[in-house]
Design an enzyme around this catalytic site. Sequence first.
Site, short mmCIF file in Angstrom:
data_model
loop_
_atom_site.label_atom_id
_atom_site.label_comp_id
_atom_site.label_asym_id
_atom_site.label_seq_id
_atom_site.Cartn_x
_atom_site.Cartn_y
_atom_site.Cartn_z
N GLY B 10 0.82 -1.20 0.00
CA GLY B 10 0.00 0.00 0.00
C GLY B 10 0.86 1.26 0.00
N TYR B 11 0.20 2.40 0.00
CA TYR B 11 0.96 3.64 -0.07
C TYR B 11 1.68 3.94 1.25
CZ TYR B 11 -1.30 4.63 -4.56
OH TYR B 11 -1.73 4.60 -5.86
N CYS B 146 -4.02 11.11 9.65
CA CYS B 146 -3.26 12.22 9.08
C CYS B 146 -3.89 13.58 9.37
CB CYS B 146 -3.09 12.02 7.58
SG CYS B 146 -4.60 11.64 6.68
N ASN B 309 0.62 13.50 4.25
CA ASN B 309 -0.21 12.48 4.91
C ASN B 309 0.48 11.12 4.98
OD1 ASN B 309 -0.75 12.85 2.03
ND2 ASN B 309 -2.01 11.01 2.22
#
EC number: 1.2.1.38
Lengths: 342, 342, 342, 342
Positions: B10-11, B146, B309
């Site tokens: 994932g990011y 975030c 974020n």
Amino acid sequence: MRVVVAGAAGYIGGELLRLLIGHPEVEVVGAISSRFPGKRVDGVHPNLRASTDLLFCSADEVTECDAVFLALPHRAVMTQIEYWTQRAKLVIDLTGDFRLNDTKVFERYYGSEHQAPHLLDAFVPGLPELHRERLRGADLISVPGCMATAGVLALHPLVAHELIDTQAGVQLDARTGSSGSGSTAGPANLHAERSGAMRVFAPTGHRHEAEISQHLGMPAAMTATGVEAVRGVQTIAHTTLRPGVGKSDLRRAFREQYAEEPFVRVVAHQRGIFRYPDPKILLGSNYCDVGYALDEDTGRLTAIGALDNLVKGGAGNAVQCLNIRMGWPETYGLTFPGLHPV
Amino acid sequence: MRVVVAGAAGYIGGELLRLLIGHPEVEVVGAISSRFPGKRVDGVHPNLRASTDLLFCSADEVTECDAVFLALPHRAVMTQIEYWTQRAKLVIDLTGDFRLNDTKVFERYYGSEHQAPHLLDAFVPGLPELHRERLRGADLISVPGCMATAGVLALHPLVAHELIDTQAGVQLDARTGSSGSGSTAGPANLHAERSGAMRVFAPTGHRHEAEISQHLGMPAAMTATGVEAVRGVQTIAHTTLRPGVGKSDLRRAFREQYAEEPFVRVVAHQRGIFRYPDPKILLGSNYCDVGYALDEDTGRLTAIGALDNLVKGGAGNAVQCLNIRMGWPETYGLTFPGLHPV
Amino acid sequence: MRVVVAGAAGYIGGELLRLLIGHPEVEVVGAISSRFPGKRVDGVHPNLRASTDLLFCSADEVTECDAVFLALPHRAVMTQIEYWTQRAKLVIDLTGDFRLNDTKVFERYYGSEHQAPHLLDAFVPGLPELHRERLRGADLISVPGCMATAGVLALHPLVAHELIDTQAGVQLDARTGSSGSGSTAGPANLHAERSGAMRVFAPTGHRHEAEISQHLGMPAAMTATGVEAVRGVQTIAHTTLRPGVGKSDLRRAFREQYAEEPFVRVVAHQRGIFRYPDPKILLGSNYCDVGYALDEDTGRLTAIGALDNLVKGGAGNAVQCLNIRMGWPETYGLTFPGLHPV
Amino acid sequence: MRVVVAGAAGYIGGELLRLLIGHPEVEVVGAISSRFPGKRVDGVHPNLRASTDLLFCSADEVTECDAVFLALPHRAVMTQIEYWTQRAKLVIDLTGDFRLNDTKVFERYYGSEHQAPHLLDAFVPGLPELHRERLRGADLISVPGCMATAGVLALHPLVAHELIDTQAGVQLDARTGSSGSGSTAGPANLHAERSGAMRVFAPTGHRHEAEISQHLGMPAAMTATGVEAVRGVQTIAHTTLRPGVGKSDLRRAFREQYAEEPFVRVVAHQRGIFRYPDPKILLGSNYCDVGYALDEDTGRLTAIGALDNLVKGGAGNAVQCLNIRMGWPETYGLTFPGLHPV
């Protein structure tokens, strides 16, 4: 009808030209630019190539006309307003000079004394959704600021239907694209600096809050942020409903207020990608989309407005006012619906 | 130190890998992905080409390690937390599962019953600026959301120095880039739909408002909008100062609170292009910039927070917590300052 | 005239609906979508809110009509073409199925055998600038690919006036926005992945090169790159002028070729911000801007084409063909000039 | 080591400061700006807040230093080069003044006579991949242009391994972000004008083609287009392989050429989202990614290069040269790998 655009080389000026050249009842007889007199209009506004052979002219080349649109810098119109009223039967001002009807408020927000206070009452606000009847007979029209229009139209049904307590005031958060800074903006608007920014340029006290306050009759505080976009304004207003007001009241208020409006759409959906007003799909169109969402536990209401700052937030709204003033169909020259995707 | 990242494709997972691979005290011994086991990590995270030859693995290939970072979908961790505590001495959770310490609030915001309520108190919030001492001894760390981090850090000095009335609550407006939707997002996140959008995806009741409320001990309401950016979060908080509080109190509160913080910068300037916190210049960096502006006539205060974020809003903050927990210099692996222009 | 759009929920389909709804001679009687039958059209194409109350339907709900536009996936039309010719007098295909008149070339570029080779000659290419007379009597029209149209229109005057040696072939470099990937694109088109990209998705052998080659009668090789944009295609063609050919020949060739064309503008200026064709100012418009620049020392010529891939590169071009076929003014429904700035 | 940056308020200057401040062996003792002497560096480069307290100075405040980096306007260095060689043992020039070793070519591309032709041979090209050995002893280094570096590195293996016929010349297509225009760019670089553009600013004869030609010993023609990005350059070179050369020769040539290079990665994949070099994932990093694709039917080869124009295309490459010159590890100060997604 013979119309002139002053400030025709700017972004609002260019948008006025685009709309007026495509207008079935209008002939543009003058495009005034102090920077580019004698130059081709489509050299500055390349989207108008093949649409016009017009050249920019200087102000003194214009003798008389039926209407003039003033897309000039703020504070320039109030000192030269008599010049224009002598040349045109109808003056539509797109600056901030005649938007605020209280000279003290003007001074606070614009930092100068007003130079033509005697005319403040003569200008009719160019907001068809609030002042359509007055606009039918107006010879002086003052088009509101882009964020003000979005904010006012999103909140107006709540105020008109007394769903919120106006004394409590309203907090707004506005986001805007870079075209609002104009075609003569400085280094802060260089692409490398402005691209991808979330730039809080007015954390408190943006001028348009004074307009919102005046139109709605309630205190308004607005924060303004430049986000990544060329065109587009979105305002988010945070309010609280009066006790006992519910979803059905909201629906009714928005529907009743805007059912007949040609350029306001109520957008508040449970599903889909575009559930709330988003300027992305409004580029080039004269719509102001408005919507709202209610936190039923707390009564907090978020009212959202979106528009293209150069169209419904400026040039398009001005043309809509012209149409009303002249008794033409209100959508003349303004039928472009916007694009998706874009 | 041997660490594992779960959710490594994932990011947030990719950002954890970037930071941990560059960390002087850490060896990444496992990059778990249920989607890509056996595939090269740099096939999914192309920025890591030449930095690593690591392959993704499945969860059961991991036997034990010193620390595990859980970058999994929300609600996945609370059902498998014991699995992880048995395999790693230190568990750093980046989901929302252990952020809220009240199960009723959790249920309201996440729509499910909590599956491990007995562990809620055992997790230390991964917010060094508020909980550094507790983090030094923590074996279970829950990294905040975030937008919550940006909002809390912008407001914390005001609360800690009692400059605002916490009972009045706070209204926040958050803007975020598209990476927050993750690498498995659906059609609404297609470039053609999301590009240039101002998408109000949470007009009321965004989950992170519950975290802000919990950390600050005051009611918080937040609106969240997706704007054009891949990375970046900015929160705007609207509050009112207590009577008698002035600019010098504000300056002192922010300075005292953050003078020693390695990753919080106070940004509130009269001049320049970047006068207030803007995530544009924070891409890849672990800074949270905070700032404020006061309307002296009304006492209204706008407090602004900005961060990347995926870094201070996630992976970077998690690594900072790791550094604190292990007694290493707090900036290990986190020295990238951000870019300008970008 | 009663028209149907098949594939109406896609991006080309939505653009067809926008243009046809605004067309003075057309009534849209069917908007076919296999994904959303029964759903509101404006739920998928939010720009059409207030413009239409149409619902999507399934293909079998359409009985007959005067014209059908097929905005379907490539390879879908050739297997169902008889179905459509039985239902509509005029079929305008926007897929690649009937663009190439050589089945071997089709197989090479589309990877399948052609399923209706007997109809290849019956389709007239939907390129008014090259085939206007044939279009007046056409019942089967095949609209070319977006990059092909830009490339062909930029090179056509050079070929028609024999200014270049066609045997030498031509090398093209095409850039395109993300909307060309369609509304059902996969993870590679997520905003976070696609935003800001310069993605060479076809370094050699893009399908549209075969169309360019066929239309111009010369070998063509094209590289295609996705750049940051939603709409917009630009092609750069690299050629060499025949010995003795000079600037005045170029000017004459372009002027003579396009002086009467309603939707081709020659853009090759020494000054200004928009000196060469740029799709930025063409969003929503049906123009294809073409231009060129000559390196007089070497005879190398760069020919440039730009258009909105969904309009002149697809839906708009199809409507222009319809206008020609029906003997209506060619600009019906296509008068939007584009925006600046945007 | 004591270094000075001249032109420190520009974009390349700021990037030099970022890299040099983070460099383990360097102390920045002067940041010269004629526009902002006495002002804080982090007022102009906000990403350096908390990283430096440096103030800009004027040139005459600098007495002597070990190395100076000249990030000045083109044509400014050649007239003041002796001033700098007297003050610094090592001069690293980032302008175009000493890149071309033929004064006639210089005049043609820069439009002025060269003012220091006697020094042209003394400057070593700052291209480690081609001139590493000469750089070890260089006191005068001329860093190549950003597009030239991308183009040369993509083509170099083909030339060095004699896979292409250099006499046939090469056609390049370059795309670039807006930061290449510098921090003092004019109205054409306003965000509203430049955003989303595909602006062919050099359809023929871009200066960097002369550098490519010189480095590779073959005629080169380049078209340059500004696309939507702040940072990033991508070059696409169109060539034809010699008869008999195949894929394995290509693979071997690129592998042998770059296997040991710390900052060149060969990117040519069959699968994945980032199959070819894309500057998107290189922001802030010193990599130049190179790749290629072969049309086996025709022998046409597309060679692709990508880099961050301010890093490997400027400041980073300069620091890499410094590292080589000083005998330090070549990656000192340059370890940031780039981000994904971004």
